[in-house]
Design an enzyme around this catalytic site. Structure first.
Site, short mmCIF file in Angstrom:
data_model
loop_
_atom_site.label_atom_id
_atom_site.label_comp_id
_atom_site.label_asym_id
_atom_site.label_seq_id
_atom_site.Cartn_x
_atom_site.Cartn_y
_atom_site.Cartn_z
N GLU A 174 72.92 48.96 -22.27
CA GLU A 174 72.07 47.75 -22.38
C GLU A 174 71.93 47.35 -23.82
O GLU A 174 71.19 46.14 -23.93
CB GLU A 174 70.72 48.21 -21.75
N GLU B 22 71.28 54.23 -13.45
CA GLU B 22 69.76 54.51 -13.31
C GLU B 22 69.40 54.86 -12.04
O GLU B 22 68.64 55.63 -11.59
CB GLU B 22 68.79 53.15 -13.84
#
Length: 269
Positions: A141, A121
């Site tokens: 995730e 990210e």
């Protein structure tokens, strides 16, 4: 002689020379995993550089030769006990990524190894990504019963909607060449040349008009508005309270495969 400076914020080591700064995540023994304090430290480092009157380009990279960043420090999730703590952590992370995008500096991510979860990210939040040929990228995730809060908002712009869904849903890790093909990376170089190439590019950019670069960055970036940020924070806060998240984190730390049941919430303390 070019201006030189050096300061430390948490485990971020910041060195400036001329108009270019280098921010190094110095936690190699933990694959530069992001602690709860990382988010505010990154914002502080960028703000100090942006206000020094000299820095125009910041290169972010990982200390050691194995990782850019493995993402959030999973063990730290166990310390998030209440909904307020879970929400505050997520707000802090989202603000840090937005800070990278909103910084008047041009931010180059020099990805020297694995960039998983928050590391991936952070690369997406940067303006330009240069990767070592040893780099790998993933957003795993879902294996923890979570989703990448910033990645779900920004990845569709970076790699396209379908590729974003594939990466998030499968947790698949891709190499630097594949990341280049899908648009996550703009240049791939041999590992030994990564920082030389990042510095060369930074010097080229720093020679341009800083005002023009700042305006261009604001115009190119499509802003993720507060409503989208808040929506992501609230949804992931809900995930943090779930049995699946508890199961995923415990399995990760125990190095076993999680068995998810889906959707059952646990009451936070």
């Amino acid at each position: 002689m070019d201006r030189q400076s050096h300061f430390q914020v948490g485990y971020l080591e910041v060195r400036s020379e001329g108009h270019v700064a280098q921010i190094v995540m110095q936690r190699p023994e933990k694959l530069n995993a992001m602690t709860a304090g990382f988010w505010s430290d990154l914002r502080e480092a960028l703000d100090r550089l942006a206000s020094d009157g000299e820095t125009r380009v910041a290169i972010i990279t990982g200390g050691g030769d194995r990782a850019f960043s493995a993402g959030g420090d999973i063990a730290g999730f166990l310390h998030l006990q209440t909904i307020d703590e879970m929400r505050a952590y997520q707000v802090d992370a989202m603000q840090a990524f937005a800070h990278v995008e909103g910084s008047p500096l041009i931010v180059i991510a020099a990805v020297n190894g694995i960039a998983y979860g928050g590391g991936c990210e952070l690369a997406m939040a940067s303006d330009i990504v240069i990767a070592s040929d040893a780099a790998r990228f993933a957003m795993p995730e879902a294996m923890l019963g979570l989703v990448p809060g910033f990645g779900v908002l920004r990845a569709p712009d970076v790699v396209g909607r379908q590729m974003a869904k594939l990466l998030i849903a499968t947790g698949e890790n891709i190499d630097a060449q594949r990341a280049l093909e899908v648009g996550l990376v703009q240049r791939v170089v041999p590992a030994a040349e990564l920082m030389v190439e990042a510095r060369r590019m930074a010097e080229t950019i720093a020679a341009r008009s800083p005002m023009a670069l700042s305006v261009a960055k604001r115009m190119v970036n499509r802003t993720i508005d507060d409503a989208a940020l808040n929506y992501s924070v609230e949804e992931i806060t809900i995930l943090h309270t779930s049995e699946d998240r508890k199961c995923g984190v415990e399995a990760f730390l125990a190095k076993r495969t999680p068995v998810f049941t889906g959707g059952v919430k646990v009451a936070p303390k």
